[in-house]
Design a protein around this motif. Structure first.
Motif, mmCIF file in Angstrom:
data_model
loop_
_atom_site.group_PDB
_atom_site.id
_atom_site.type_symbol
_atom_site.label_atom_id
_atom_site.label_comp_id
_atom_site.label_asym_id
_atom_site.label_seq_id
_atom_site.Cartn_x
_atom_site.Cartn_y
_atom_site.Cartn_z
ATOM 1 N N GLN A 1 0.527 -0.863 0.766
ATOM 2 C CA GLN A 1 0.750 0.043 -0.282
ATOM 3 C C GLN A 1 1.149 1.144 0.228
ATOM 4 O O GLN A 1 0.534 2.428 -0.248
ATOM 5 C CB GLN A 1 -1.583 -0.316 1.139
ATOM 6 N N SER A 2 2.166 1.386 0.372
ATOM 7 C CA SER A 2 2.789 2.043 -0.128
ATOM 8 C C SER A 2 4.256 1.731 -0.469
ATOM 9 O O SER A 2 4.618 0.537 -0.292
ATOM 10 C CB SER A 2 3.529 2.650 1.627
ATOM 11 N N VAL A 3 5.318 2.296 -1.177
ATOM 12 C CA VAL A 3 5.915 1.209 -1.912
ATOM 13 C C VAL A 3 6.871 1.106 -0.952
ATOM 14 O O VAL A 3 7.703 1.304 -0.277
ATOM 15 C CB VAL A 3 6.816 3.175 -2.500
ATOM 16 N N MET A 4 7.288 -0.409 -1.213
ATOM 17 C CA MET A 4 8.246 -1.209 -1.047
ATOM 18 C C MET A 4 9.346 -2.112 -1.881
ATOM 19 O O MET A 4 8.336 -2.167 -3.010
ATOM 20 C CB MET A 4 7.727 -1.867 -0.368
ATOM 21 N N SER A 5 10.396 -2.068 -1.945
ATOM 22 C CA SER A 5 11.087 -3.193 -2.495
ATOM 23 C C SER A 5 11.113 -4.631 -2.706
ATOM 24 O O SER A 5 10.637 -4.724 -1.837
ATOM 25 C CB SER A 5 12.697 -2.905 -2.297
ATOM 26 N N VAL A 6 11.501 -4.815 -3.177
ATOM 27 C CA VAL A 6 11.290 -6.914 -3.474
ATOM 28 C C VAL A 6 12.341 -6.947 -2.618
ATOM 29 O O VAL A 6 11.627 -8.082 -2.142
ATOM 30 C CB VAL A 6 12.352 -7.167 -4.863
#
Length: 136
Positions: free
Chosen positions: A77-82
């Motif tokens: 829901q918020s930007v996240m890295s793999v």
């Protein structure tokens, strides 16, 4: 009390239960079960530093989405890295990549892949590095 089935080992349930549990890891679900045996995502490269964000809220009851898919949508829901997703989900990175590919195919996430590395054959890059070192 009903009579026991003579062919049934009374310890069979216990033995079956022991095979599904690991003393150190807890309940075991093999990652290939989550990905239906797939080792690569259908779309997207998904480097560890690829950024992922959900498009909209978590779908309820979407056919073909498992609990891990829904967890990814919730986390994104918020930007996240793999790499962050892999840590939060406590899953192998290959499994997370396949699940992300599924979500990308269905339009539930979008991704931003890292910029390609600079052209290492460009002499201007080397000159800029040398000039920067000299300035120190």
């Amino acid at each position: 009390m009903p009579p026991e089935d003579p062919g049934q080992d009374p310890r069979a349930d216990e033995l079956h239960h022991d095979r599904l549990l690991d003393d150190h890891a807890g309940p075991m679900v093999r990652p290939y079960v989550m990905t239906s045996g797939r080792l690569e995502p259908t779309r997207g490269k998904f480097d560890l530093i690829t950024l992922v964000v959900a498009i909209g809220l978590s779908p309820e009851g979407e056919i073909g989405l498992g609990p891990e898919h829904l967890a990814i949508i919730q986390l994104c829901q918020s930007v996240m890295s793999v790499a962050e997703l892999t840590g939060h989900l406590n899953l192998p990175v290959a499994t997370v990549r396949v699940l992300l590919g599924d979500l990308l195919d269905k339009g539930f996430i979008t991704m931003q892949e890292p910029e390609p590395e600079a052209d290492m054959h460009d002499i201007r890059l080397y000159k800029a590095v040398i000039d920067g070192l000299r300035a120190l």
